[in-house]
Design an enzyme around this catalytic site. Structure first.
Site, PDB file in Angstrom:
ATOM      1  N   GLU A 191       7.732  48.797  60.853  1.00  0.00           N
ATOM      2  CA  GLU A 191       7.034  47.648  61.670  1.00  0.00           C
ATOM      3  C   GLU A 191       5.444  47.542  61.501  1.00  0.00           C
ATOM      4  O   GLU A 191       4.639  46.980  62.115  1.00  0.00           O
ATOM      5  CB  GLU A 191       7.298  48.079  63.110  1.00  0.00           C
ATOM      6  CG  GLU A 191       8.933  47.794  63.598  1.00  0.00           C
ATOM      7  CD  GLU A 191       9.030  48.387  64.941  1.00  0.00           C
ATOM      8  OE1 GLU A 191      10.062  47.666  65.738  1.00  0.00           O
ATOM      9  OE2 GLU A 191       8.595  49.314  65.384  1.00  0.00           O
ATOM     10  N   GLY A 212      16.211  42.609  69.230  1.00  0.00           N
ATOM     11  CA  GLY A 212      17.244  41.965  69.417  1.00  0.00           C
ATOM     12  C   GLY A 212      17.262  40.859  70.286  1.00  0.00           C
ATOM     13  O   GLY A 212      16.647  40.880  71.481  1.00  0.00           O
ATOM     14  N   MET A 268      13.833  49.153  72.528  1.00  0.00           N
ATOM     15  CA  MET A 268      14.040  50.764  72.797  1.00  0.00           C
ATOM     16  C   MET A 268      12.499  51.231  73.312  1.00  0.00           C
ATOM     17  O   MET A 268      12.699  52.514  73.384  1.00  0.00           O
ATOM     18  CB  MET A 268      14.624  51.484  71.685  1.00  0.00           C
ATOM     19  CG  MET A 268      15.938  50.925  71.232  1.00  0.00           C
ATOM     20  SD  MET A 268      16.514  51.852  69.787  1.00  0.00           S
ATOM     21  CE  MET A 268      16.788  53.410  70.479  1.00  0.00           C
ATOM     22  N   GLU A 269      11.508  50.376  73.383  1.00  0.00           N
ATOM     23  CA  GLU A 269      10.336  51.031  73.574  1.00  0.00           C
ATOM     24  C   GLU A 269       9.328  50.331  74.655  1.00  0.00           C
ATOM     25  O   GLU A 269       8.458  50.869  75.463  1.00  0.00           O
ATOM     26  CB  GLU A 269       9.321  51.372  72.241  1.00  0.00           C
ATOM     27  CG  GLU A 269       9.848  52.266  71.356  1.00  0.00           C
ATOM     28  CD  GLU A 269      11.060  51.562  70.327  1.00  0.00           C
ATOM     29  OE1 GLU A 269      11.812  52.145  69.699  1.00  0.00           O
ATOM     30  OE2 GLU A 269      10.990  50.036  70.269  1.00  0.00           O
ATOM     31  N   ASP A 296      17.731  40.343  64.945  1.00  0.00           N
ATOM     32  CA  ASP A 296      19.421  40.430  64.989  1.00  0.00           C
ATOM     33  C   ASP A 296      19.540  39.868  66.385  1.00  0.00           C
ATOM     34  O   ASP A 296      18.447  39.566  67.400  1.00  0.00           O
ATOM     35  CB  ASP A 296      19.906  41.682  64.991  1.00  0.00           C
ATOM     36  CG  ASP A 296      19.363  42.895  65.891  1.00  0.00           C
ATOM     37  OD1 ASP A 296      19.882  42.937  67.128  1.00  0.00           O
ATOM     38  OD2 ASP A 296      18.255  43.490  65.629  1.00  0.00           O
TER      39      ASP A 296
END
Length: 225
Positions: free
Chosen positions: A13, A79, A169-170, A193
């Protein structure tokens, strides 16, 4: 803004960001490498936090404590959780929260808040740059949890409960840390995704493309902030 922090969870990233911000100076603090550059009189610090909320929270707090950031940008991929949003579209957070924690524990106990608002100036900058670059963007809620979502049934449960635009997730951890420190933040995420049964395959295919798209937006953001 004199000092801007950029946090990415994975090395991929930050690859395209570090092509420009390669680190005139690098400081290792609490196990994180903080790449420090001067851009038009501003200090820009970018760092790879590692994946999931604990890594992101510790990394953000160290960033704020040591560099006195005027703003924090969480940059990365995510996502998609809304049917209108497609792979390689951009989602800019207006608020973030965890999807894997009962809000009661955040609302009724410190910090007495479970939803963390992004900064309007940072949101507007990201939206404007996406428009200028011809990138389709959506501004909305991003939720975070300590799992990579690749299951249509689990996705539906999260969508039904939270109505998010994206899942990662962050972002929630970065947002909560920024809230506690009264530092403006925004999460800028490109969809890699659709967080469904085909999520893992899509992620592998579009990860680099999505990360590059985020990098182009974030690098322009630091020029205008």
């Amino acid at each position: 803004m004199k000092t801007i922090g950029i946090i990415g969870a994975m090395p991929s990233e930050l690859v395209d960001i570090r092509k420009k911000l390669s680190g005139e100076q690098v400081k290792n603090i609490a196990g994180f490498d903080y790449y420090i550059d001067n851009v038009n009189g501003k200090t820009i610090v970018n760092v790879c936090s590692g994946i999931a909320k604990v890594n992101a929270a510790v990394c953000t707090q160290v960033l704020i404590d040591n560099f006195k950031c005027d703003a924090v940008i969480n940059a990365g991929i995510a996502g998609g959780m809304n049917n209108e949003i497609k792979v390689c579209d951009m989602v800019i957070s207006n608020e973030v929260l965890p999807h894997d924690l009962d809000q009661h524990f955040l609302v009724d106990y410190p910090p007495y808040n479970g939803i963390f608002k992004a900064d309007e100036k940072l949101i507007d900058a990201a939206v404007k740059i996406c428009e200028n670059q011809g990138v389709k963007s959506f501004t909305g809620r991003i939720v975070s949890g300590d799992a990579f979502i690749t299951d249509t049934v689990i996705k539906k449960g999260i969508v039904d409960k939270f109505s998010p635009f994206a899942v990662d997730m962050e972002s929630a951890a970065v947002g909560q840390c920024a809230f506690l420190n009264k530092v403006p933040f925004v999460s800028v995420r490109c969809i890699s995704d659709n967080a469904d049964d085909d999520g893992a395959m899509s992620f592998d295919e579009f990860e680099k493309i999505a990360a590059n798209r985020v990098a182009q937006v974030v690098l322009e953001m630091i020029e205008i902030l």
